[in-house]
Write an enzyme that holds these catalytic residues in place. Structure first.
Site: not given
Length: 343
Positions: A163, A236, A339
């Site tokens: 990420r 998420s 995230e």
């Protein structure tokens, strides 16, 4: 066409459905229009946004939101089974996957139903079911605002990680505006089914098409993840932590002590340690389904924070985020990191 709006309501343009606005909103649908923008005259800072699916607006945005309307999918080159496909940054990523599957091209199918647009996918290095978008990216085409020229950044120079990417570095953020991405897909039979329960969902089949894998991924995601159109969320919320061997063994011992000698701690060996699902930790802390004001931990997937009331404030989302981080830290000695970008 170049569209400029002031005091733009962003409620329908972020998947958390935060009731916020920006001082200015600019959308362009071609390179020619992008070069027409006088960035210095816009309310500052200027922030590029895709589908608003990985963002938490913590308040009204005092600057300018920039959005790409560049939408095309075209074959760049083909050699044997390999196809290079260039895709405009404003294309919805799942629409690109649907197109690729219709062309029986392998490579994107495991990423099905991840919200967002193609340009943002290259910034975030989206991933699911054992695949990251970096696996299929060849290069990223951008406008470099510092020199106001189009540049090409090869995948190796994007410095992709979990990420993470070159584009998220503090000194680079905002400098590069992604205009298109070149992907490498293949006609060669290459399903990737060893992550999660993909193989079990397809167990009655011996030969698959990309569409079969896409349908399986969609079925799994729909069963455990909320549709942002029905329940505001940013997917998420936390990254899965990567632990040292010592951290993992300590948590594994704790798990067996609390749940019996056969208790299994889900994990995945990665290059720099052992990745443990943040969702598992959050659930073990008793946070699954927890609600604070209008915000809640999703009852089917504790990795997701939702706008449960439809009226949740940024402060309520942040308070729930903090409670989860503190709780996991207290129980496991591991600090979770979001995230989702806070803006």
């Amino acid at each position: 066409m170049l569209t400029i709006e002031y005091n733009k309501d962003l409620s329908s343009l972020n998947t958390f459905s935060m009731k916020v606005s920006c001082a200015c909103y600019v959308e362009y649908d071609s390179l020619e229009d992008l070069f027409k923008i006088d960035f210095d005259s816009l309310p500052q800072p200027v922030k590029h946004m895709g589908g608003g699916s990985n963002l938490l607006f913590t308040s009204d945005f005092k600057g300018t939101i920039l959005h790409s309307g560049i939408k095309f999918i075209r074959l760049d080159a083909e050699h044997d089974d390999e196809c290079l496909i260039e895709v405009g940054s404003g294309v919805t990523f799942d629409d690109f996957i649907d197109w690729a599957c219709s062309m029986r091209l392998w490579g994107t199918e495991n990423l099905s139903l991840i919200p967002g647009e193609v340009g943002a996918s290259a910034v975030q290095n989206i991933g699911a079911y054992g695949v990251e978008v970096k696996d299929i990216i060849v290069r990223v085409n951008c406008l470099d605002r510092k020199i106001m020229e189009l540049v090409t950044i090869e995948k190796a120079d994007c410095h992709y990680g979990y990420r993470e990417s070159f584009f998220k570095n503090e000194d680079k953020e905002g400098r590069f505006i992604i205009t298109s991405v070149l992907f490498r897909l293949t006609r060669e039979y290459s399903p990737r089914l060893d992550y999660g329960n993909l193989r079990s969902v397809l167990q009655d089949r011996t030969v698959y098409a990309p569409r079969d894998v896409r349908d399986a991924v969609i079925a799994i995601r729909n069963a455990k993840l909320p549709d942002p159109k029905q329940l505001g969320n940013a997917g998420s919320f936390f990254k899965n932590p990567v632990l040292t061997r010592g951290q993992f063994e300590a948590i594994e011992a704790m798990n067996r002590s609390e749940n019996g000698p056969d208790a299994v701690l889900p994990h995945y060996e990665v290059e720099n340690g052992i990745k443990v699902p943040a969702a598992w930790m959050i659930e073990r802390c008793g946070f699954k389904g927890l609600r604070l004001g209008g915000a809640a931990v999703y009852e089917k997937q504790p990795l997701v924070i939702v706008n449960a009331s439809g009226e949740a404030t940024p402060e309520e989302i942040i308070a729930l985020e903090r409670k989860i981080i503190d709780g996991v830290k207290a129980k496991f000695g591991v600090e979770l990191h979001p995230e989702v970008e806070h803006l």
